[in-house]
Design an enzyme around this catalytic site. Structure first.
Site, PDB file in Angstrom:
ATOM      1  N   ASP A  54       0.870  -1.187   0.000  1.00 50.77           N
ATOM      2  CA  ASP A  54       0.000   0.000   0.000  1.00 50.77           C
ATOM      3  C   ASP A  54       0.902   1.230   0.000  1.00 50.77           C
ATOM      4  O   ASP A  54       1.938   1.238   0.669  1.00 50.77           O
ATOM      5  CB  ASP A  54      -0.879  -0.018   1.265  1.00 50.77           C
ATOM      6  CG  ASP A  54      -2.110   0.853   1.126  1.00 50.77           C
ATOM      7  OD1 ASP A  54      -3.225   0.311   1.221  1.00 50.77           O
ATOM      8  OD2 ASP A  54      -1.960   2.082   0.920  1.00 50.77           O
ATOM      9  N   ASP A  93       4.476   2.248  -4.304  1.00 52.11           N
ATOM     10  CA  ASP A  93       3.497   2.424  -5.387  1.00 52.11           C
ATOM     11  C   ASP A  93       3.552   1.258  -6.347  1.00 52.11           C
ATOM     12  O   ASP A  93       4.638   0.894  -6.808  1.00 52.11           O
ATOM     13  CB  ASP A  93       3.848   3.682  -6.193  1.00 52.11           C
ATOM     14  CG  ASP A  93       3.243   4.908  -5.568  1.00 52.11           C
ATOM     15  OD1 ASP A  93       2.096   4.817  -5.132  1.00 52.11           O
ATOM     16  OD2 ASP A  93       3.942   5.950  -5.534  1.00 52.11           O
ATOM     17  N   TYR A  96     -13.698   7.309 -14.037  1.00 46.61           N
ATOM     18  CA  TYR A  96     -13.563   6.268 -13.007  1.00 46.61           C
ATOM     19  C   TYR A  96     -14.113   4.936 -13.533  1.00 46.61           C
ATOM     20  O   TYR A  96     -13.436   3.912 -13.520  1.00 46.61           O
ATOM     21  CB  TYR A  96     -14.303   6.688 -11.724  1.00 46.61           C
ATOM     22  CG  TYR A  96     -14.445   5.554 -10.737  1.00 46.61           C
ATOM     23  CD1 TYR A  96     -13.328   5.064 -10.066  1.00 46.61           C
ATOM     24  CD2 TYR A  96     -15.686   4.951 -10.492  1.00 46.61           C
ATOM     25  CE1 TYR A  96     -13.446   4.007  -9.170  1.00 46.61           C
ATOM     26  CE2 TYR A  96     -15.804   3.902  -9.602  1.00 46.61           C
ATOM     27  CZ  TYR A  96     -14.688   3.430  -8.945  1.00 46.61           C
ATOM     28  OH  TYR A  96     -14.817   2.382  -8.077  1.00 46.61           O
ATOM     29  N   LYS A 140     -12.015   1.295 -14.721  1.00 45.61           N
ATOM     30  CA  LYS A 140     -12.256  -0.058 -14.191  1.00 45.61           C
ATOM     31  C   LYS A 140     -12.641  -1.022 -15.322  1.00 45.61           C
ATOM     32  O   LYS A 140     -12.225  -2.181 -15.336  1.00 45.61           O
ATOM     33  CB  LYS A 140     -13.366  -0.015 -13.130  1.00 45.61           C
ATOM     34  CG  LYS A 140     -12.970   0.718 -11.852  1.00 45.61           C
ATOM     35  CD  LYS A 140     -12.027  -0.122 -11.004  1.00 45.61           C
ATOM     36  CE  LYS A 140     -11.721   0.543  -9.684  1.00 45.61           C
ATOM     37  NZ  LYS A 140     -10.953  -0.322  -8.765  1.00 45.61           N
TER      38      LYS A 140
HETATM   39  N1  UFG Z   1     -25.524  11.141  -1.544  1.00 39.62           N
HETATM   40  C1  UFG Z   1     -26.212  12.205  -0.990  1.00 39.62           C
HETATM   41  N2  UFG Z   1     -25.533  13.046  -0.153  1.00 39.62           N
HETATM   42  C2  UFG Z   1     -24.212  12.873   0.143  1.00 39.62           C
HETATM   43  C3  UFG Z   1     -23.522  11.781  -0.430  1.00 39.62           C
HETATM   44  C4  UFG Z   1     -24.212  10.925  -1.270  1.00 39.62           C
HETATM   45  O1  UFG Z   1     -27.405  12.401  -1.243  1.00 39.62           O
HETATM   46  O2  UFG Z   1     -23.665  13.689   0.904  1.00 39.62           O
HETATM   47  C5  UFG Z   1     -26.264  10.213  -2.421  1.00 39.62           C
HETATM   48  C6  UFG Z   1     -25.671  10.119  -3.799  1.00 39.62           C
HETATM   49  O3  UFG Z   1     -26.230  11.090  -4.640  1.00 39.62           O
HETATM   50  C7  UFG Z   1     -26.055   8.690  -4.191  1.00 39.62           C
HETATM   51  C8  UFG Z   1     -26.093   7.940  -2.861  1.00 39.62           C
HETATM   52  O4  UFG Z   1     -26.166   8.933  -1.864  1.00 39.62           O
HETATM   53  O5  UFG Z   1     -27.337   8.688  -4.725  1.00 39.62           O
HETATM   54  C9  UFG Z   1     -24.856   7.114  -2.632  1.00 39.62           C
HETATM   55  O6  UFG Z   1     -23.730   7.936  -2.837  1.00 39.62           O
HETATM   56  P1  UFG Z   1     -22.244   7.456  -2.513  1.00 39.62           P
HETATM   57  O7  UFG Z   1     -21.329   8.570  -2.891  1.00 39.62           O
HETATM   58  O8  UFG Z   1     -22.178   6.903  -1.137  1.00 39.62           O
HETATM   59  O9  UFG Z   1     -22.074   6.225  -3.480  1.00 39.62           O
HETATM   60  P2  UFG Z   1     -22.188   6.178  -5.066  1.00 39.62           P
HETATM   61  O10 UFG Z   1     -23.441   5.434  -5.380  1.00 39.62           O
HETATM   62  O11 UFG Z   1     -22.005   7.485  -5.722  1.00 39.62           O
HETATM   63  O12 UFG Z   1     -20.836   5.440  -5.329  1.00 39.62           O
HETATM   64  C10 UFG Z   1     -20.694   4.085  -5.389  1.00 39.62           C
HETATM   65  C11 UFG Z   1     -19.294   3.722  -4.944  1.00 39.62           C
HETATM   66  C12 UFG Z   1     -18.297   4.442  -5.791  1.00 39.62           C
HETATM   67  C13 UFG Z   1     -18.577   4.120  -7.228  1.00 39.62           C
HETATM   68  C14 UFG Z   1     -20.008   4.402  -7.587  1.00 39.62           C
HETATM   69  C15 UFG Z   1     -20.324   3.956  -8.967  1.00 39.62           C
HETATM   70  O13 UFG Z   1     -19.140   4.066  -3.594  1.00 39.62           O
HETATM   71  O14 UFG Z   1     -16.989   4.071  -5.437  1.00 39.62           O
HETATM   72  O15 UFG Z   1     -20.874   3.733  -6.714  1.00 39.62           O
HETATM   73  O16 UFG Z   1     -21.607   4.276  -9.342  1.00 39.62           O
HETATM   74  F1  UFG Z   1     -17.820   4.880  -8.023  1.00 39.62           F
END
Ligand code: UFG
Length: 327
Positions: free
Chosen positions: A31, A50, A140, A144
């Site tokens: 890591d 790295d 992102y 992947k």
């Molecule tokens: N959300 C809020 N407020 C916040 C943070 C998030 O309303 O402060 C909402 C987001 O809009 C989303 C949901 O909560 O609808 C979940 O958001 P996260 O950021 O926790 O997770 P994501 O669904 O965006 O992300 C996940 C993974 C990422 C990945 C992504 C791919 O955690 O690593 O799915 O779609 F990139």
């Protein structure tokens, strides 16, 4: 048996190291500690460096001669990937290729890769199965998906066997309370809600409540970190038994809206959580729910902590104990 865990100081990687140790393997961590924490590496040798450094990869593989590599290290913020795609292609694609080429040089032919629901882009249908079109809408997700395609080619040409595990929304914490989620900056919904519950943030902002979903807020499939670790262990056992390359979507198959997660957190913590409704966040699909039948059928995977309140309770226990975790 040595298993190299790249990114083993991070959220998911550190839980996996603990699980590997409990399952009789010898996890060895590599890591760069750019986002992972030294304190999260318990009971495992740590190599700091790295993986885009071929000499570092060569030295780690030479010393530990792993039976397999699990790769958790990557940059994970969708918004940042749009603003700085170079970082994402370098950290997630180029660095992974350096690691894979090191593995080839050392004859290590089993690889487990942390992939994501973001490879699918805006869903054409839900729940999302493995056959769903791959049309990532941000760097992102593209980074992947590029690695998944690279892995297919590396299997074909070099016989490198891989399992790609496409996480939906990883959440929760070690039920023993030793490990948990600790991103800096934190962008994920559940830890942000719990920080608001703990008074470490003034409120939680809902990113849009005008989506075409039952309550207008985005729906996600939250999957307990322990269940993700179970899937990795089963994938490892499958590869060690001579299994071929495979791809699995990992979620519970249940969608919860942002408001439902906030309500669950209020129920579990017994606290009022101030809520502010804000603008939509760019790039958020309205609904992401996994179809994980393939993982259940082929790996024999069975989520043990599918209940949202349990996921929240474990995350809350962690938040209360480790709000100021040392780096
Ligand atoms: N959300 C809020 N407020 C916040 C943070 C998030 O309303 O402060 C909402 C987001 O809009 C989303 C949901 O909560 O609808 C979940 O958001 P996260 O950021 O926790 O997770 P994501 O669904 O965006 O992300 C996940 C993974 C990422 C990945 C992504 C791919 O955690 O690593 O799915 O779609 F990139």
């Amino acid at each position: 048996m040595n298993i190299l865990v790249v990114g083993g100081a991070g959220y998911i990687g550190s839980h996996m190291v603990k699980r590997l140790r409990q399952s009789g393997f010898n996890p060895i961590v590599a890591d760069d500690l750019s986002s992972g924490r030294r304190a999260a590496v318990q009971n495992a040798e740590l190599h700091v460096g790295d993986i885009d450094d071929a000499a570092f990869v060569d030295q780690v593989l030479r010393t530990c001669q792993p039976a397999a590599v699990m790769h958790f290290a990557s940059s994970i913020q969708v918004g940042e990937s749009v603003a700085d795609p170079a970082k994402y292609y370098r950290n997630n694609v180029t660095a992974t290729q350096v690691l894979l080429d090191g593995m080839r040089a050392h004859g290590v032919a089993r690889f487990i890769f942390s992939s994501t629901a973001a490879i699918f882009g805006d869903p054409a249908y839900v729940p999302i199965d493995e056959a769903h079109p791959k049309q990532p809408i941000n760097p992102y997700g593209r980074s992947k998906w590029m690695v998944e395609q690279m892995l297919e080619d590396y299997d074909h040409a070099y016989g490198l066997k891989s399992v790609c595990l496409r996480y939906f929304n990883a959440a929760g914490a070690d039920p023993d309370g030793e490990l948990g989620e600790c991103h800096e900056p934190e962008t994920h919904l559940l830890p942000l809600i719990l920080q608001a519950a703990a008074g470490r943030r003034p409120h939680i902002t809902i990113y849009g409540d005008d989506y075409a979903t039952p309550d207008g807020t985005c729906v996600r499939d939250y999957i307990h970190i322990e269940d993700l670790c179970d899937a990795h262990l089963l994938a490892l056992q499958q590869l060690l038994a001579g299994g071929g390359s495979a791809r699995y979507n990992l979620g519970n198959g249940n969608g919860f809206s942002v408001r439902e997660v906030i309500t669950a957190a209020q129920r579990v913590t017994g606290r009022e959580i101030p809520v502010v409704v804000g603008e939509r966040r760019a790039g958020d699909p309205p609904s992401l729910v996994a179809d994980s039948h393939r993982a259940r059928a082929e790996l024999g995977w069975q989520p043990r902590f599918a209940n949202l309140d349990t996921i929240v309770a474990h995350a809350w226990a962690w938040e209360r104990k480790h709000a100021h975790w040392p780096t």
